[in-house]
Scaffold this active site. Structure first.
Site, PDB file in Angstrom:
ATOM      1  CD  GLU A  46     -17.482   5.416  13.076  1.00  0.00           C
ATOM      2  OE1 GLU A  46     -17.977   4.579  12.402  1.00  0.00           O
ATOM      3  OE2 GLU A  46     -17.910   6.690  13.016  1.00  0.00           O
ATOM      4  CG  ASP A 111      -7.584  11.546   0.015  1.00  0.00           C
ATOM      5  OD1 ASP A 111      -6.405  11.011  -0.118  1.00  0.00           O
ATOM      6  OD2 ASP A 111      -8.711  10.652  -0.466  1.00  0.00           O
ATOM      7  CG  ASP A 113      -6.293   9.229  -5.475  1.00  0.00           C
ATOM      8  OD1 ASP A 113      -5.872   8.909  -6.476  1.00  0.00           O
ATOM      9  OD2 ASP A 113      -6.933   8.167  -4.749  1.00  0.00           O
ATOM     10  CB  CYS A 130       6.304   5.844 -11.962  1.00  0.00           C
ATOM     11  SG  CYS A 130       6.186   7.271 -13.011  1.00  0.00           S
ATOM     12  CB  SER A 162      -2.720   6.464   0.384  1.00  0.00           C
ATOM     13  OG  SER A 162      -2.231   6.232  -0.946  1.00  0.00           O
ATOM     14  NE  ARG A 165      -5.903   5.822  -6.822  1.00  0.00           N
ATOM     15  CZ  ARG A 165      -6.619   4.749  -6.844  1.00  0.00           C
ATOM     16  NH1 ARG A 165      -6.097   3.490  -7.048  1.00  0.00           N
ATOM     17  NH2 ARG A 165      -8.029   4.830  -6.252  1.00  0.00           N
ATOM     18  CB  ILE A 167       0.080  11.571   0.430  1.00  0.00           C
ATOM     19  CG1 ILE A 167       0.864  11.842   1.713  1.00  0.00           C
ATOM     20  CG2 ILE A 167      -0.314  13.234   0.160  1.00  0.00           C
ATOM     21  CD1 ILE A 167       2.237  12.594   1.434  1.00  0.00           C
ATOM     22  CG  HIS A 168      -4.595   9.714   3.471  1.00  0.00           C
ATOM     23  ND1 HIS A 168      -4.819   8.362   4.017  1.00  0.00           N
ATOM     24  CD2 HIS A 168      -5.222   9.978   2.364  1.00  0.00           C
ATOM     25  CE1 HIS A 168      -5.440   7.940   2.865  1.00  0.00           C
ATOM     26  NE2 HIS A 168      -5.712   8.785   2.134  1.00  0.00           N
ATOM     27  CG  HIS A 323     -14.716  11.468   5.223  1.00  0.00           C
ATOM     28  ND1 HIS A 323     -15.250  11.240   4.319  1.00  0.00           N
ATOM     29  CD2 HIS A 323     -13.414  10.896   5.375  1.00  0.00           C
ATOM     30  CE1 HIS A 323     -14.490  10.596   3.479  1.00  0.00           C
ATOM     31  NE2 HIS A 323     -13.317  10.499   3.698  1.00  0.00           N
ATOM     32  CE  LYS A 326      -5.104   3.593   3.256  1.00  0.00           C
ATOM     33  NZ  LYS A 326      -4.931   2.758   1.994  1.00  0.00           N
TER      34      LYS A 326
END
Length: 417
Positions: A46, A111, A113, A130, A162, A165, A167-168, A323, A326
Site C-alpha cells: 500500500e 518512530d 520524536d 537544534c 524525518s 524533529r 527519526i524512523h 500502520h 512516511k
C-alpha cells in the site's frame, strides 16, 4: 525556483520538479521489493498520498517503480507514505469479499520524536529542534540499533531522518516482515522503558527483581551513563531550575537526603546541575557500603540516568502491520528538508540543519545544468547533487537485502537435491 528560501515550505511547482528529476523511485523499489523484478513485496504494497489541501488517498498499489513515479508526478503529493503488503493488491480492495483483504507483511518500524523529550530538554520545545537536543536522538539510535541487533538478531536496519524533529527505523529482515501484531507489540513492549509526555517522570519498573537489570538494559546503561554528564548535566542543565531539581528529588528514595539537598539548593539558586548531581552522589557516599539504603540509592542513580536518556518510542507506530509511515526521501512540508537515510555508526556526526533542502537541491541542478549546457531532464539527476550520498546509502542497504534473497534461493535449490 532558484530564489526559493531553504527554510520555506516547498511549492507545488518545486515538488513536481523534485519528483520528476530527483526522487529515487528505483532505489525505493529495490529496497521494498528485495529483488530486481517485481514481487508481492511491491505489487501488493500500500501507498498513501497526501495532496494539497490535506486530501488523503489510501490503498494505492503499483506493478513497477515507473508506475509509482507516473502517479506521483500526476498527483504531485506533499508527501506519501508506505504501508504493508496485503493478501491482494490494495487497488483491488473493493473487488474482494469482506474479510479477504488483510495485511500480512510489513517492516518492523520504530518512530522516535523529539517532542516526547519536552519534559526534559531545556534548549527547545514542541516542533523546534537544534543540534544540542538532537543528542537525545543520537543516544536513542545507539541504544535501539544495538539492542535490536543483539537481542533479536535483525541485521537489515534502515534509519531515516524525518525531515524535522525525529527519526524512523525500518527493519526489513524476513523474520521481522512476518511478525504478527501481537509479536510486534511484545517487541516494542520489551524495548520500551520510558513513556513519552507527562508519564516520563514516573518511577521506573525496570528491574527483574529488587536489584538486577535485564541484560538488554545493562548494555544500554554503559552508553547512557557515559553521555549523561555531557548531555543532561552540562549541556541541557536539566537540574538548574527549581522545577528541574524538584523533578530529580522526586526520584530519590530517601526523605532525609531530599530535605537536606532541597535546603542546600534553595540557598544557592545558581548551583549547576553538575554540582547538584555531585551533591547527591556525595550524600550516598556518606552511607556505609552494602547497606540496603545505600544500595537502593545507588540503583536510583541508574534509574535516573535511564529516565533522562533512554529512548522514548511511539509504541503505536510499531504495534500494527497496517500502520503507514512516511517514505524515505519525501520532503518535509514545513522545513523543506529531505527525509534522508542516516548511518547509525556516524549518528553523533549527523546535523539536522545540514540535511539538504529541496530548494538547495534544485539550485544545485540549475548550476550543473548551466555548466554542462544541459536542457534535457534525466531520471537520476540526484547523482549530480548533495542527495547522492544518501541515495547511495539506500542502494547499499537494498543490495544487502537482494544478496540475502539470492543466498536463500540458492540454499533452497541445494537442499532440494
Amino acid at each position: 525556483m532558484s530564489g526559493m528560501d531553504d527554510s520555506s515550505p516547498a511549492s507545488p511547482e518545486v515538488m513536481l520538479t523534485f519528483y520528476r528529476r530527483l526522487y529515487p523511485f528505483k532505489s525505493i523499489f529495490n529496497w521494498l521489493n528485495h529483488e530486481h523484478t517485481p514481487t508481492r513485496l511491491f505489487t501488493h504494497r500500500e501507498f498513501a498520498f497526501t495532496l494539497q489541501g490535506d486530501v488523503y488517498l489510501r490503498y494505492n498499489s503499483f506493478a513497477t517503480a515507473d508506475e509509482l513515479k507516473k502517479l506521483v508526478c500526476q498527483l504531485n503529493p506533499t508527501r506519501f507514505e508506505i504501508g504493508p503488503i496485503y493478501t491482494t493488491r490494495p487497488k483491488d480492495k473493493k473487488t474482494v469479499r469482506a474479510g479477504a483483504f488483510n495485511a500480512v507483511q510489513r517492516e518492523l518500524v520504530f518512530d522516535i520524536d523529539m517532542t516526547d523529550y519536552d519534559p526534559i530538554r531545556t534548549c527547545c520545545s514542541g516542533a523546534d529542534i537544534c543540534n544540542r537536543c538532537w543528542a537525545f536522538i543520537s543516544a536513542a539510535v545507539h541504544v535501539i540499533d544495538q539492542g535490536i541487533r543483539e537481542q533479536f538478531g535483525y541485521e537489515h536496519l534502515l534509519w531515516v531522518y524525518s525531515g524535522r524533529r525525529g527519526i524512523h527505523l525500518w527493519i526489513s529482515d524476513k523474520e521481522a516482515m512476518e511478525l504478527t501484531d501481537d509479536q510486534r507489540k511484545a517487541i516494542v513492549g520489551w524495548m520500551t522503558v520510558i513513556h513519552g509526555g507527562k508519564e516520563s517522570s514516573k518511577k521506573l519498573s525496570i528491574r527483574l527483581n529488587s536489584r538486577s537489570l535485564p541484560p538488554s538494559l545493562k548494555s544500554a546503561l554503559d552508553h547512557l551513563a557515559a553521555i549523561f554528564s555531557d548531555l543532561i548535566l552540562a549541556d541541557q542543565n536539566c537540574f538548574g531550575s527549581e522545577e528541574g531539581y524538584e523533578t530529580l528529588l522526586q526520584q530519590v528514595p530517601d526523605s532525609r537526603i531530599v530535605g537536606d539537598l532541597r535546603k542546600k539548593w534553595q540557598k544557592d539558586p545558581t548551583r549547576s546541575s553538575e554540582d547538584k548531581w555531585m551533591d547527591l552522589k556525595e550524600e550516598i557516599k556518606k552511607m556505609d557500603k552494602g547497606t540496603p539504603q545505600r544500595v537502593a540509592l545507588t540503583l536510583a542513580l541508574e534509574d535516573i540516568i535511564f529516565n533522562y536518556t533512554y529512548p522514548r518510542l511511539d509504541a503505536e507506530v510499531s504495534k500494527h502491520r497496517n500502520h503507514l509511515l512516511k517514505a524515505p526521501f519525501c520532503v518535509h512540508p514545513k522545513t523543506g528538508r529531505v527525509c534522508v537515510p542516516v548511518d547509525p555508526e556516524r549518528i553523533d556526526e549527523f546535523k539536522p540543519d545540514r540535511v539538504p533542502t529541496v530548494g538547495q537541491l534544485l539550485r544545485e541542478l540549475d548550476t550543473v545544468g548551466k555548466a554542462e549546457g544541459e536542457v534535457e531532464e534525466h531520471h537520476s539527476d540526484w547523482e549530480k547533487t548533495s542527495l547522492k550520498p544518501y541515495v547511495d546509502m539506500l542502494d547499499k542497504h537494498a543490495l544487502r537485502l537482494m544478496d540475502e534473497v539470492r543466498r536463500s534461493k540458492r540454499e533452497m535449490v541445494d537442499t532440494s537435491w
